[in-house]
Design an enzyme around this catalytic site. Structure first.
Site, mmCIF file in Angstrom:
data_model
loop_
_atom_site.group_PDB
_atom_site.id
_atom_site.type_symbol
_atom_site.label_atom_id
_atom_site.label_comp_id
_atom_site.label_asym_id
_atom_site.label_seq_id
_atom_site.Cartn_x
_atom_site.Cartn_y
_atom_site.Cartn_z
ATOM 1 C CD GLU A 220 25.338 39.052 48.027
ATOM 2 O OE1 GLU A 220 26.410 38.951 48.629
ATOM 3 O OE2 GLU A 220 25.250 39.571 46.896
ATOM 4 C CG ASP B 148 30.672 37.992 51.558
ATOM 5 O OD1 ASP B 148 31.135 39.102 51.252
ATOM 6 O OD2 ASP B 148 30.537 37.057 50.753
ATOM 7 N NE ARG C 215 42.285 39.405 54.007
ATOM 8 C CZ ARG C 215 41.912 40.665 53.777
ATOM 9 N NH1 ARG C 215 41.049 40.938 52.824
ATOM 10 N NH2 ARG C 215 42.419 41.652 54.491
ATOM 11 C CD GLU D 188 35.759 37.299 51.604
ATOM 12 O OE1 GLU D 188 36.310 36.166 51.720
ATOM 13 O OE2 GLU D 188 36.399 38.309 51.263
ATOM 14 C CG HIS E 183 40.938 44.764 44.374
ATOM 15 N ND1 HIS E 183 41.504 45.226 45.538
ATOM 16 C CD2 HIS E 183 39.621 44.616 44.643
ATOM 17 C CE1 HIS E 183 40.560 45.351 46.459
ATOM 18 N NE2 HIS E 183 39.399 44.977 45.943
ATOM 19 C CG HIS F 97 39.007 40.883 44.834
ATOM 20 N ND1 HIS F 97 38.610 40.615 46.118
ATOM 21 C CD2 HIS F 97 37.903 40.754 44.070
ATOM 22 C CE1 HIS F 97 37.307 40.347 46.118
ATOM 23 N NE2 HIS F 97 36.857 40.424 44.889
#
Ligand code: UD1
Ligand code: UDP
Length: 369
Positions: free
Chosen positions: A121, A99, A211, A135, A242, A209
């Site tokens: 996936e 994604d 957003r 995503e 990250h 990490h």
């Protein structure tokens, strides 16, 4: 008969980890399949760590990462640069994973070139277009343009059917992350270089990490960690941070140079797997870690309000705590103090795969021409 040309395109750390064993399986079947690998390098350093571990030398490296990149330039770079590769290679099938923006834009690029796409996936959903952002829409989009849907679980197969994907295009394969995890823990026992853990303390492993956690939520997570460490002298926290500057800046500001908090650089995958095995509790907003930790028998507290991976939540080894300071503290303390609660959450389960997902995908690829 000529070989089936498989062009695998990926760009970030999690895609690389989950595509690496598949690339290896395609290479093993070189009598029928030709493997061509293109990395967008949406990530640079943390992608290269994975390529090195799995000894993958990409045929094409688009090297697109920019510092603090934005979604618009990322999308257009992937779209334009993969167009050239697809036109040069002329593959029979393109494979994308999951994604990320690389997956979505590479799938679109292949679709525009009228090349069939396989989505590894496929079918994960929260059914909330802003969580996780971007995503959820990236994967809906990729599923819409793909022809072969390699779905990890029954739930992901059902989600695809609900999205009007014809059943004959859906293949339940398990998640290739379990193939990667099993291979790595069996073949690599690397310790984390330079990290001195106190054997008398319990290790809490943290990654974050996403957003939607940028800004206030990540500060709330850090404040929860500060309070947990202050109130529980028997724990230490390890946080491989990250590289995204939106993560690094607040995390180093709030948690830097504090007693019993180890901020470290992102770990090479084998070291990270070994650290997961050592950890007492894992706090994360990562997708991949939610899938790996249950099969290592580690309780996972997810720093999000929703998840597209409900399977382990159903089994009770994963709990959603959001980026909510009070919830994080109370759940971690419950696990530290209540042995029966800890035992319930540390059952070793494997809802995401059995380590043979790549073979199942390759069996399908062999039939497409
Ligand atoms: C990306 C994916 C996200 C995935 C995550 C896994 C998108 C939009 N986001 O988010 O779905 O869960 O990867 O980690 O596809 N950077 C480096 N070195 C690296 C990697 C990143 O310096 O090796 C820094 C750069 O400044 C870069 C920034 O991180 O611009 C953001 O990278 P990006 O891929 O856009 O977003 P992630 O937050 O990593
Ligand atoms: N991981 C790693 N080193 C680290 C942190 C995570 O190798 O320092 C691995 C982890 O085991 C998992 C993957 O990276 O397989 C998850 O990547 P990330 O959390 O960046 O992305 P997501 O899965 O959320 O998309």
């Amino acid at each position: 008969m000529s070989k089936i040309k498989v062009l695998t395109i990926f760009g970030t750390r999690p895609e690389a980890i989950k595509m690496a064993p598949l690339v290896k399986e395609i290479e093993k079947n070189s009598d029928t399949l030709e493997s061509i690998v293109c990395v967008t390098a949406q990530h640079r350093q943390i992608l290269d760590q994975v390529l090195e571990l799995f000894e993958i030398k990409p045929d094409y490296d688009l090297d697109i990462m920019k510092d603090n990149q934005n979604l618009w330039s990322l999308t257009s770079d992937v779209l334009l640069k993969t167009k050239e590769v697809i036109e040069t290679v002329k593959p029979d099938v393109v494979l994308v994973h999951g994604d990320t923006t690389t997956s979505m834009a590479a799938a679109l690029s292949a679709f525009y070139a009228k090349v069939p796409v396989g989505h590894v996936e496929a079918g994960l959903r929260t059914f909330n277009k802003y969580y996780p952002f971007p995503e959820e829409i990236n994967r809906v989009f990729a599923d819409a343009v793909c022809t072969y849907h390699f779905a990890p679980t029954d739930e992901s197969c059902e989600n695809l059917k609900k999205s009007q994907i014809p059943s004959e295009h859906i293949y339940k394969t398990g998640n290739t992350v379990i193939d990667a995890l099993i291979y790595t823990v069996e073949n690599h026992k690397e310790e984390v270089k330079g990290l001195k853990l106190n054997p008398d303390l319990k290790t809490i492993l943290l990654t974050s990490h996403r957003r939607e956690n940028f800004g206030e939520p990540i500060r709330e997570i850090c404040n929860a960690i500060l309070e947990l460490v202050k109130n529980n002298k028997d724990i230490e926290v390890v946080y491989p941070v990250h590289p995204n500057p939106n993560v690094r800046k607040p995390v180093y500001e709030l948690l830097g140079e504090k007693e019993r908090i180890h901020l470290i650089d992102p770990l090479e995958y084998a070291q990270f797997c070994n650290l997961m095995k050592k950890a007492h509790i894992i706090l994360t907003d990562s997708g991949g870690v939610q899938e790996e930790a249950p099969s290592l028998g580690k309780p996972v507290l997810v720093l999000r309000d929703t998840t597209e991976r409900p399977e382990a939540v159903k089994y009770g080894t994963v709990k959603l705590v959001g980026a909510n300071k009070d919830k994080i503290i109370s759940m971690v303390e419950k696990l530290l103090k209540d042995d029966s609660e800890y035992k319930k959450m540390s059952e070793s389960i494997n809802p995401y795969g059995d380590g043979h997902a790549c073979k199942r995908i390759v069996d399908v690829l062999k039939t497409i021409k």
